[in-house]
Design an enzyme around this catalytic site. Sequence first.
Site, PDB file in Angstrom:
ATOM      1  N   PRO A  12       0.587  -1.314  -0.027  1.00 59.97           N
ATOM      2  CA  PRO A  12       0.097   0.035   0.023  1.00 59.97           C
ATOM      3  C   PRO A  12       0.648   1.200   0.149  1.00 59.97           C
ATOM      4  CG  PRO A  12      -0.178  -0.992   2.201  1.00 59.97           C
ATOM      5  CD  PRO A  12       0.719  -2.131   1.206  1.00 59.97           C
ATOM      6  N   ASN A  13       0.236   2.357  -0.654  1.00 58.11           N
ATOM      7  CA  ASN A  13       0.840   3.578  -0.753  1.00 58.11           C
ATOM      8  C   ASN A  13       2.027   3.857  -1.722  1.00 58.11           C
ATOM      9  OD1 ASN A  13      -1.111   4.939   1.097  1.00 58.11           O
ATOM     10  ND2 ASN A  13      -0.107   3.687   2.571  1.00 58.11           N
ATOM     11  N   ARG A  20       5.076  11.192  -2.735  1.00 58.25           N
ATOM     12  CA  ARG A  20       4.916  10.584  -1.346  1.00 58.25           C
ATOM     13  C   ARG A  20       6.064  10.725  -0.226  1.00 58.25           C
ATOM     14  NH1 ARG A  20       4.698   4.775   0.991  1.00 58.25           N
ATOM     15  NH2 ARG A  20       4.115   4.821   3.145  1.00 58.25           N
ATOM     16  N   TYR A  25      11.470   8.551   0.692  1.00 54.85           N
ATOM     17  CA  TYR A  25      11.303   7.750  -0.603  1.00 54.85           C
ATOM     18  C   TYR A  25      11.965   8.271  -1.669  1.00 54.85           C
ATOM     19  CZ  TYR A  25       8.222   5.736   2.988  1.00 54.85           C
ATOM     20  OH  TYR A  25       7.615   4.969   3.967  1.00 54.85           O
ATOM     21  N   GLU A 100      12.999  -9.470   0.879  1.00 56.71           N
ATOM     22  CA  GLU A 100      11.946  -8.532   1.294  1.00 56.71           C
ATOM     23  C   GLU A 100      12.955  -7.155   1.035  1.00 56.71           C
ATOM     24  OE1 GLU A 100      11.592  -8.626   5.547  1.00 56.71           O
ATOM     25  OE2 GLU A 100      10.724  -6.841   5.770  1.00 56.71           O
ATOM     26  N   HIS A 102      12.904  -2.893   1.441  1.00 51.21           N
ATOM     27  CA  HIS A 102      12.290  -1.481   1.856  1.00 51.21           C
ATOM     28  C   HIS A 102      13.173  -0.360   1.572  1.00 51.21           C
ATOM     29  CE1 HIS A 102       9.625  -3.455   4.229  1.00 51.21           C
ATOM     30  NE2 HIS A 102      10.395  -4.205   5.016  1.00 51.21           N
ATOM     31  N   ILE A 103      12.532   0.742   0.882  1.00 53.33           N
ATOM     32  CA  ILE A 103      13.522   1.474   0.246  1.00 53.33           C
ATOM     33  C   ILE A 103      13.946   2.647   1.344  1.00 53.33           C
ATOM     34  CG2 ILE A 103      13.071   3.842  -0.930  1.00 53.33           C
ATOM     35  CD1 ILE A 103      10.279   2.594  -2.334  1.00 53.33           C
ATOM     36  N   SER A 104      13.157   2.836   2.409  1.00 51.29           N
ATOM     37  CA  SER A 104      13.953   3.706   3.385  1.00 51.29           C
ATOM     38  C   SER A 104      14.468   2.752   4.509  1.00 51.29           C
ATOM     39  CB  SER A 104      12.920   4.425   4.128  1.00 51.29           C
ATOM     40  OG  SER A 104      11.914   3.413   4.640  1.00 51.29           O
ATOM     41  N   ARG A 109      13.736   4.779  11.618  1.00 52.04           N
ATOM     42  CA  ARG A 109      12.484   5.474  11.678  1.00 52.04           C
ATOM     43  C   ARG A 109      11.905   4.917  12.959  1.00 52.04           C
ATOM     44  NH1 ARG A 109       9.602   4.883   5.942  1.00 52.04           N
ATOM     45  NH2 ARG A 109       8.460   6.657   7.091  1.00 52.04           N
ATOM     46  N   ARG A 113       8.178   0.361  13.053  1.00 50.27           N
ATOM     47  CA  ARG A 113       8.683   0.075  11.578  1.00 50.27           C
ATOM     48  C   ARG A 113       9.678  -1.093  11.796  1.00 50.27           C
ATOM     49  NH1 ARG A 113       6.201   3.389   7.977  1.00 50.27           N
ATOM     50  NH2 ARG A 113       5.705   5.448   8.848  1.00 50.27           N
TER      51      ARG A 113
HETATM   52  C1  DQA Z   1       8.410   1.063   3.229  1.00 52.29           C
HETATM   53  C2  DQA Z   1       8.769   1.388   4.828  1.00 52.29           C
HETATM   54  C3  DQA Z   1       7.572   0.978   5.581  1.00 52.29           C
HETATM   55  O1  DQA Z   1       7.377   1.211   6.990  1.00 52.29           O
HETATM   56  C4  DQA Z   1       6.291   1.753   5.034  1.00 52.29           C
HETATM   57  O2  DQA Z   1       5.081   1.512   5.683  1.00 52.29           O
HETATM   58  C5  DQA Z   1       6.377   1.957   3.559  1.00 52.29           C
HETATM   59  C6  DQA Z   1       7.351   1.769   2.576  1.00 52.29           C
HETATM   60  C7  DQA Z   1       9.822   1.512   2.484  1.00 52.29           C
HETATM   61  O3  DQA Z   1      10.030   0.884   1.332  1.00 52.29           O
HETATM   62  O4  DQA Z   1      10.566   1.930   2.874  1.00 52.29           O
HETATM   63  O5  DQA Z   1       5.136   2.147   2.964  1.00 52.29           O
HETATM   64  O6  DQA Z   1       8.394  -0.404   3.086  1.00 52.29           O
END
Ligand code: DQA
Length: 151
Positions: A12-13, A20, A25, A100, A102-104, A109, A113
Site C-alpha cells: 500500500p501507498n 509521497r 522515499y 524483502e 524497503h526503500i527507506s 525510523r 517500523r
Molecule cells: C517501506 C517502509 C514501511 O515502513 C512503510 O510503511 C512503507 C514503505 C519502505 O519501502 O521503506 O510504506 O516499506
Amino acid sequence: MTFASVLVLNGPNLNLLGTREPAIYGSETLDDVARLCRDAGERLDLAVDFCQSNAEHQLIDWLHAARTKVDGIVINPAAFTHTSVAIADALSAIQKPVIEVHISNVHRREAFRHHSYVSAVAEGIIVGCGTQGYVLALERMATLLKNRAAK
Ligand code: DQA
C-alpha cells in the site's frame, strides 16, 4: 532467453512514490521502479512481473497465483510489513525464495517500523538502499535461483 521468473510485489501507498514523502522515499515514481526492475530482469535473464496493490487480499491472491507461476518473490510489503501475519503466512505457504525490500532504512525510523512479520520467511532483506534495493534484490534472487538450478 529467461531462465526463471520473479514476481515483484508492492504494498500500500507505493503507488504514490515520487510524490509521497520524497525526503524519505525519493523522487522516482513506481513506474520508474518498474522500469528499473524490467531492465535488471533483462540483464539477469529473469522474467519480471511487477505489481502493486493497496489491498491486503489482492496481494495474498497474487501470491497464491504465483505458487505455480514464478520461481521467486521480491516483495516490498510497505505498511503490511509491520502488521500482516496473513502476508507472512501466504509467503510461507507458497514455498518460493523471498527477498524483502524497503526503500527507506526502517531501523532509523519509528519503533513500529522495526518489526517485520515478513523477515522471518525471507531469505534476504534489503533495507535503506533506495529504489536500487529492488535491483539488488533481483541480483540476489538470480544468484539464489541459479544456485538452486545447479544442485
Ligand atoms: C517501506 C517502509 C514501511 O515502513 C512503510 O510503511 C512503507 C514503505 C519502505 O519501502 O521503506 O510504506 O516499506
